[in-house]
Design a protein around this motif. Sequence first.
Motif, mmCIF file in Angstrom:
data_model
loop_
_atom_site.group_PDB
_atom_site.id
_atom_site.type_symbol
_atom_site.label_atom_id
_atom_site.label_comp_id
_atom_site.label_asym_id
_atom_site.label_seq_id
_atom_site.Cartn_x
_atom_site.Cartn_y
_atom_site.Cartn_z
ATOM 1 N N ARG A 119 -7.407 -2.408 -3.929
ATOM 2 C CA ARG A 119 -6.103 -3.007 -3.644
ATOM 3 C C ARG A 119 -6.010 -3.388 -2.157
ATOM 4 O O ARG A 119 -5.567 -4.483 -1.816
ATOM 5 N N GLU A 120 -6.463 -2.461 -1.310
ATOM 6 C CA GLU A 120 -6.455 -2.748 0.128
ATOM 7 C C GLU A 120 -7.375 -3.920 0.460
ATOM 8 O O GLU A 120 -7.042 -4.770 1.278
ATOM 9 N N TYR A 160 -0.482 -3.979 9.025
ATOM 10 C CA TYR A 160 -1.801 -4.104 8.416
ATOM 11 C C TYR A 160 -2.304 -5.553 8.431
ATOM 12 O O TYR A 160 -3.468 -5.834 8.715
ATOM 13 N N LEU A 202 0.855 -1.188 0.000
ATOM 14 C CA LEU A 202 0.000 0.000 0.000
ATOM 15 C C LEU A 202 0.894 1.242 0.000
ATOM 16 O O LEU A 202 1.630 1.466 0.964
ATOM 17 N N ARG A 240 -10.749 0.065 16.865
ATOM 18 C CA ARG A 240 -9.721 1.095 16.661
ATOM 19 C C ARG A 240 -9.272 1.080 15.192
ATOM 20 O O ARG A 240 -9.132 2.128 14.559
ATOM 21 N N PHE A 241 -9.099 -0.119 14.638
ATOM 22 C CA PHE A 241 -8.674 -0.258 13.249
ATOM 23 C C PHE A 241 -9.708 0.345 12.294
ATOM 24 O O PHE A 241 -9.363 1.075 11.370
ATOM 25 N N GLU A 251 -8.126 7.668 7.984
ATOM 26 C CA GLU A 251 -7.020 7.707 7.026
ATOM 27 C C GLU A 251 -7.549 7.889 5.607
ATOM 28 O O GLU A 251 -7.006 8.649 4.819
ATOM 29 N N SER A 262 -9.289 -3.593 19.555
ATOM 30 C CA SER A 262 -8.306 -3.334 18.497
ATOM 31 C C SER A 262 -8.985 -3.302 17.127
ATOM 32 O O SER A 262 -8.587 -2.526 16.256
ATOM 33 N N GLY A 263 -10.029 -4.135 16.973
ATOM 34 C CA GLY A 263 -10.774 -4.140 15.714
ATOM 35 C C GLY A 263 -11.469 -2.803 15.501
ATOM 36 O O GLY A 263 -11.354 -2.189 14.437
ATOM 37 N N LYS A 279 -9.552 4.074 12.480
ATOM 38 C CA LYS A 279 -8.273 4.541 11.930
ATOM 39 C C LYS A 279 -8.333 4.507 10.405
ATOM 40 O O LYS A 279 -7.958 5.461 9.733
ATOM 41 N N GLU A 280 -8.835 3.412 9.855
ATOM 42 C CA GLU A 280 -8.952 3.255 8.405
ATOM 43 C C GLU A 280 -9.869 4.321 7.815
ATOM 44 O O GLU A 280 -9.580 4.911 6.794
ATOM 45 N N ARG A 321 -6.798 10.888 3.151
ATOM 46 C CA ARG A 321 -6.143 10.580 1.886
ATOM 47 C C ARG A 321 -6.963 11.032 0.686
ATOM 48 O O ARG A 321 -6.432 11.461 -0.321
ATOM 49 N N MET A 380 -6.416 -7.274 2.246
ATOM 50 C CA MET A 380 -7.143 -7.711 3.445
ATOM 51 C C MET A 380 -7.640 -9.142 3.281
ATOM 52 O O MET A 380 -7.528 -9.968 4.185
#
Lengths: 224, 309
Positions: B200-201, A102, A91, B9-10, B17, B6-7, B13-14, B21, B205
């Motif tokens: 792409r991400e 990630y 990425l 938070r992710f 971001e 944590s999930g 965050k994503e 972006r 994933m």
Amino acid sequence: MIKFVDVHLAYSASTPALRGIDLHIQKQDFVFLVGSTGGGKSSLLRCVYREIVPQSGKVFVFKKDLTKMPLREIPFLRRRIGVIFQDFLLLPQKTVYGNVSYALEVRGAPMKVLRQRVPEVLEWVGLSRKLKSYPDELSGGEQQRVCIARALVNKPDILLADEPTGNLDPETSIGIVEILQRVNVRGTTLIVATHDENIVNQFRTRTVRLEHGKITSDRHEGGY
Amino acid sequence: MVTSFSGIRFFFKEFAENLRRNPFVGLTHGLQVIISLMVLGFFIMLMVFIGAFLFSLRNMVEVYAFLQTDLPAERYVEIDKMLRDMPNVKELQYISREDALKKFSESYHISVEDILEYNPLPPTYILRPIDVTKIESLASQLEDIDGMWQVRYGRKEVTSLMKVLVGVQIVFALTMILLLSATFSSINNIIRMSVYSRRREIRIMQLVGATNWFIRWPFIIEGAFFGVIGALAAVLIIYLIGEAVYSLLATLQIFLPTLVDVKVMFGLLALGMVVAGLLIGVVSSLTASNRFLSTEMRRIEEMRNLEVV
């Protein structure tokens, strides 16, 4: 660990990719898949991480028949398999650290695990000084090492590499395969699809040749 | 579904971001939601006013029941009781012969009694029905009463009003469906763009073992965020424009009739729009991400069903 039984696969009715594949790969094996482009190497790897399903035959991974695996179980299969690509699939907006973490984050791993495991694996591939760099600031070899680190951070049982040296110069290619070999020595089953004659001849391990979707040779002593 | 800290938070965050972006996509998304919901909000306001006006007209519908003038006194009492006991009557007003004459004289500035030497006007009841649609049966019930001379109501006007009301309700429902679909579709398109720009991400994933729910959540948060923020902005704009229009009308000495409690209506509208924004955002994100994720599954299934030559 991985078993193909009479596997037939085609992307369209007239273009078969795999024809009657029978292959058995043991735990901790290091196997090169060689052959010309379009021979079926990538297709075989894609069957292992269940990106595609053959039209006939059986694919067993971790003793599970992937042709009958329900969709909801696929993520859990993939958590045990690391994949490395020729085009790295990094990425660009994330740092080296971000790209590697990630892979842990999408599994919901706690912060503590991230902080411990990401620097560890980056040090292992020799990138501990590049944590904050972005992919476009790295050389091809370094980008491939980030890709390897991302595949390894989940401590996979199987590591698949699809033309990992395809975009690299011979010297860097040797360095990358050396890292992969070290991964294998630590107990991970390794399958590398490549048409790089030099590295196959240098590392002399089990080599399976695929031509037009068929296995034409399977030599345990290795060599292109 | 993931519920770990944590999930979560992710996911946030994503989402943050992605917003940082792709600020342009975020801006377009926000504006699209604001415009769609604003149009929807204005339309609802307009329809509520028109509806309230028409319903107020409905409340003005009256039936005039004129009694014969030569009935015995006890019959007038019986009729009065019968009318007061009728089920579909909201309001009942009695106008005696004397009152009727007085009103007539005041209106036309002539004394009928002086000319005719008697009072020709009958005792009258004015009835307001509870259900205007049943006005005809009320009228015929009145006509059947012994001692009734004449029953009158604006038959034509009431029929037209009922037709207009039904028409307005149909137009309102259809336009609401259209506007809601347009809002849903525009938000859905933006989310689809967002999903596509992150393919792409998503692929990475999927390859590292993220579940489909884990992939969906950042998009759901994005949809909910833009839905709610867009709705709040749309509500604010409607409020400001409404205030400006009211001030302007007040300056021009134009005062609108109080048909509805504007504050209550605006409060309900604001709440409805925020809920609608949230729901549309979440549902459209789910639809868009599902569509993307199911493409992969469809491809695998299609391959599996191929006949190999």
